[in-house]
Design a protein around this motif. Sequence first.
Motif, PDB file in Angstrom:
ATOM      1  N   MET A 118       0.754  -1.299  -0.096  1.00  0.00           N
ATOM      2  CA  MET A 118      -0.032  -0.062  -0.101  1.00  0.00           C
ATOM      3  C   MET A 118       0.789   1.203   0.047  1.00  0.00           C
ATOM      4  O   MET A 118       0.445   2.331  -0.774  1.00  0.00           O
ATOM      5  N   GLU A 119       1.938   1.311   0.949  1.00  0.00           N
ATOM      6  CA  GLU A 119       2.622   2.407   0.819  1.00  0.00           C
ATOM      7  C   GLU A 119       3.612   2.597  -0.228  1.00  0.00           C
ATOM      8  O   GLU A 119       3.773   3.667  -0.795  1.00  0.00           O
ATOM      9  N   ALA A 120       3.653   1.561  -1.145  1.00  0.00           N
ATOM     10  CA  ALA A 120       4.507   1.779  -2.409  1.00  0.00           C
ATOM     11  C   ALA A 120       3.402   1.886  -3.499  1.00  0.00           C
ATOM     12  O   ALA A 120       3.945   2.084  -4.693  1.00  0.00           O
ATOM     13  N   ASP A 121       2.092   2.170  -3.308  1.00  0.00           N
ATOM     14  CA  ASP A 121       1.291   2.423  -4.207  1.00  0.00           C
ATOM     15  C   ASP A 121       1.188   1.160  -5.336  1.00  0.00           C
ATOM     16  O   ASP A 121       0.882   1.409  -6.322  1.00  0.00           O
ATOM     17  N   MET A 122       1.374   0.034  -4.735  1.00  0.00           N
ATOM     18  CA  MET A 122       1.208  -1.116  -5.480  1.00  0.00           C
ATOM     19  C   MET A 122       0.185  -2.430  -5.128  1.00  0.00           C
ATOM     20  O   MET A 122       0.460  -3.314  -4.874  1.00  0.00           O
ATOM     21  N   PHE A 123      -0.943  -1.706  -4.663  1.00  0.00           N
ATOM     22  CA  PHE A 123      -1.829  -2.475  -4.165  1.00  0.00           C
ATOM     23  C   PHE A 123      -3.142  -2.408  -4.628  1.00  0.00           C
ATOM     24  O   PHE A 123      -3.691  -1.315  -4.917  1.00  0.00           O
ATOM     25  N   ASP A 124      -3.966  -3.505  -4.960  1.00  0.00           N
ATOM     26  CA  ASP A 124      -5.294  -3.542  -5.587  1.00  0.00           C
ATOM     27  C   ASP A 124      -6.304  -4.209  -4.464  1.00  0.00           C
ATOM     28  O   ASP A 124      -5.953  -5.549  -4.122  1.00  0.00           O
ATOM     29  N   PRO A 125      -7.098  -3.551  -3.805  1.00  0.00           N
ATOM     30  CA  PRO A 125      -8.086  -4.332  -2.937  1.00  0.00           C
ATOM     31  C   PRO A 125      -9.058  -5.352  -3.370  1.00  0.00           C
ATOM     32  O   PRO A 125      -9.944  -5.531  -2.671  1.00  0.00           O
ATOM     33  N   LEU A 126      -8.720  -5.851  -4.660  1.00  0.00           N
ATOM     34  CA  LEU A 126      -9.589  -6.924  -5.062  1.00  0.00           C
ATOM     35  C   LEU A 126      -8.925  -8.001  -5.378  1.00  0.00           C
ATOM     36  O   LEU A 126      -7.667  -8.450  -5.651  1.00  0.00           O
ATOM     37  N   GLY A 127      -9.544  -9.154  -5.064  1.00  0.00           N
ATOM     38  CA  GLY A 127      -9.099 -10.433  -5.015  1.00  0.00           C
ATOM     39  C   GLY A 127      -9.535 -11.221  -6.488  1.00  0.00           C
ATOM     40  O   GLY A 127     -10.731 -10.957  -6.779  1.00  0.00           O
ATOM     41  N   GLU A 128      -8.779 -12.078  -6.803  1.00  0.00           N
ATOM     42  CA  GLU A 128      -9.140 -12.577  -8.291  1.00  0.00           C
ATOM     43  C   GLU A 128      -8.983 -14.050  -8.332  1.00  0.00           C
ATOM     44  O   GLU A 128      -7.922 -14.687  -7.455  1.00  0.00           O
ATOM     45  N   ALA A 129      -9.965 -14.894  -8.720  1.00  0.00           N
ATOM     46  CA  ALA A 129      -9.995 -16.373  -8.378  1.00  0.00           C
ATOM     47  C   ALA A 129     -10.487 -17.117  -9.563  1.00  0.00           C
ATOM     48  O   ALA A 129     -11.471 -16.672 -10.187  1.00  0.00           O
ATOM     49  N   LEU A 130      -9.818 -18.402  -9.644  1.00  0.00           N
ATOM     50  CA  LEU A 130     -10.497 -19.423 -10.443  1.00  0.00           C
ATOM     51  C   LEU A 130     -10.817 -20.563  -9.728  1.00  0.00           C
ATOM     52  O   LEU A 130     -10.072 -20.976  -8.835  1.00  0.00           O
ATOM     53  N   LEU A 131     -12.091 -21.151  -9.895  1.00  0.00           N
ATOM     54  CA  LEU A 131     -12.485 -22.292  -9.063  1.00  0.00           C
ATOM     55  C   LEU A 131     -12.938 -23.156 -10.072  1.00  0.00           C
ATOM     56  O   LEU A 131     -13.268 -23.005 -11.174  1.00  0.00           O
ATOM     57  N   HIS A 132     -12.956 -24.495  -9.501  1.00  0.00           N
ATOM     58  CA  HIS A 132     -13.498 -25.623 -10.131  1.00  0.00           C
ATOM     59  C   HIS A 132     -14.323 -26.506  -9.171  1.00  0.00           C
ATOM     60  O   HIS A 132     -13.966 -26.834  -8.026  1.00  0.00           O
ATOM     61  N   ARG A 133     -15.359 -26.822  -9.579  1.00  0.00           N
ATOM     62  CA  ARG A 133     -16.319 -27.812  -8.811  1.00  0.00           C
ATOM     63  C   ARG A 133     -15.863 -28.959  -8.935  1.00  0.00           C
ATOM     64  O   ARG A 133     -15.859 -29.605 -10.040  1.00  0.00           O
ATOM     65  N   GLU A 134     -15.525 -29.747  -7.924  1.00  0.00           N
ATOM     66  CA  GLU A 134     -15.394 -31.304  -7.877  1.00  0.00           C
ATOM     67  C   GLU A 134     -16.182 -32.151  -6.890  1.00  0.00           C
ATOM     68  O   GLU A 134     -16.410 -31.656  -5.620  1.00  0.00           O
ATOM     69  N   ASN A 135     -16.960 -33.041  -7.308  1.00  0.00           N
ATOM     70  CA  ASN A 135     -17.871 -33.883  -6.298  1.00  0.00           C
ATOM     71  C   ASN A 135     -18.872 -32.789  -5.689  1.00  0.00           C
ATOM     72  O   ASN A 135     -19.010 -32.796  -4.473  1.00  0.00           O
ATOM     73  N   ASN A 136     -19.256 -31.767  -6.397  1.00  0.00           N
ATOM     74  CA  ASN A 136     -20.321 -30.857  -5.812  1.00  0.00           C
ATOM     75  C   ASN A 136     -19.748 -29.807  -4.874  1.00  0.00           C
ATOM     76  O   ASN A 136     -20.653 -29.279  -4.051  1.00  0.00           O
TER      77      ASN A 136
END
Length: 142
Positions: free
Chosen positions: A93-111
């Motif tokens: 954050m101090e270095a202005d290198m922060f984005d407060p969003l998370g990004e994810a890839l998910l896969h459904r296995e056995n429900n």
Amino acid sequence: MICQKLALTLLCALSFSAGALAQNAYTSAPGTPERAAIMDALRVPAKKDLGMTVIFKVDRLRVAGDWAYARVAPTKPNGDAIDFSKTKFREQMEADMFDPLGEALLHRENNEWKVLEWVFGGTDSQSSGWSSTYRFPKSLLE
């Protein structure tokens, strides 16, 4: 004869996998069990990163078959903003290198939804590189 059967089997397999990759993506609606299960799966890596239980404001959520892509902003369970300067992301954050969003890839296995990729705090999207590792429908990222 054996070669013809093998060729037919390979053709069917290729047709199936091409069809799976061409699935249309949709946004899982708020309040649905599917969306709740995806958010619950995302809470595990988010809690590990932030050291606290969170809920999410959803920026983007796409589902296609057994695949899901999410871009989310974690907040405190009461909806208040998180002070990220009190987390391991303070220096970013101090270095202005922060984005407060998370990004994810998910896969459904056995429900059950499994988080395959989770990136939080970075200022560059990582999702474009995931297609070289995973075979998911292109519509997830469109």
